[in-house]
Scaffold this active site. Sequence first.
Site, PDB file in Angstrom:
ATOM      1  N   ASP A 145     -84.219  31.014 -20.324  1.00  0.00           N
ATOM      2  CA  ASP A 145     -83.892  30.476 -21.647  1.00  0.00           C
ATOM      3  C   ASP A 145     -82.379  30.320 -21.773  1.00  0.00           C
ATOM      4  O   ASP A 145     -81.634  30.532 -20.815  1.00  0.00           O
ATOM      5  CB  ASP A 145     -84.472  31.358 -22.756  1.00  0.00           C
ATOM      6  CG  ASP A 145     -83.947  32.792 -22.726  1.00  0.00           C
ATOM      7  OD1 ASP A 145     -82.881  33.045 -22.115  1.00  0.00           O
ATOM      8  OD2 ASP A 145     -84.597  33.663 -23.325  1.00  0.00           O
ATOM      9  N   GLN A 146     -81.913  29.993 -22.956  1.00  0.00           N
ATOM     10  CA  GLN A 146     -80.494  29.741 -23.184  1.00  0.00           C
ATOM     11  C   GLN A 146     -79.630  30.978 -22.917  1.00  0.00           C
ATOM     12  O   GLN A 146     -78.462  30.871 -22.573  1.00  0.00           O
ATOM     13  CB  GLN A 146     -80.283  29.246 -24.614  1.00  0.00           C
ATOM     14  CG  GLN A 146     -78.881  28.758 -24.880  1.00  0.00           C
ATOM     15  CD  GLN A 146     -78.760  28.128 -26.267  1.00  0.00           C
ATOM     16  OE1 GLN A 146     -79.693  28.133 -27.039  1.00  0.00           O
ATOM     17  NE2 GLN A 146     -77.597  27.602 -26.565  1.00  0.00           N
TER      18      GLN A 146
END
Length: 163
Positions: A16-17
């Site tokens: 994810d980010q």
Amino acid sequence: MYTSDIQIRVRYAETDQMGYVYHGNYAAYFEVARTEAFRKLGISYKELEADGVGMPVGELRTRFRRPARYDDLLTVRLLLRQPPEGTRVLFEYEIYNEAHELLTEGHTLMVFVKTTTGRPVPIPESIQQQLAPYFSDDDLESPVLPKPGAILPDAPAPAAFRK
């Protein structure tokens, strides 16, 4: 008890980010471990399905202890602590990083079903035979039901049922 380990390298697309493995990917890691463990035992999901038997997930639990990150080489350990029973089998998982730190724990409760109806069916005899050598007679006792011949004390009725 039966155990099986596989290794998975975390791909960039699985993060994810924040740079952590996205939580939804752990279910896929569990599935890979399950499929490969069955393959090592000579059990084929493809053949099960051709015989009209499916194994949908009845329950999924995941506990995250530490994050896995891009390019980590993970070891996914599958554990069968008790033999399959009735129509279900409980798979447990542990995921470790290369430093042997426990990152994630989880389990899936799989239910054997007839693919045409979706109704539960007994565990195929071939699967029971493949797993039997990994369990002692003590493992065959239900962790929930009392042993045959056990004398059970009378339990008081719950307060809601008392007059």
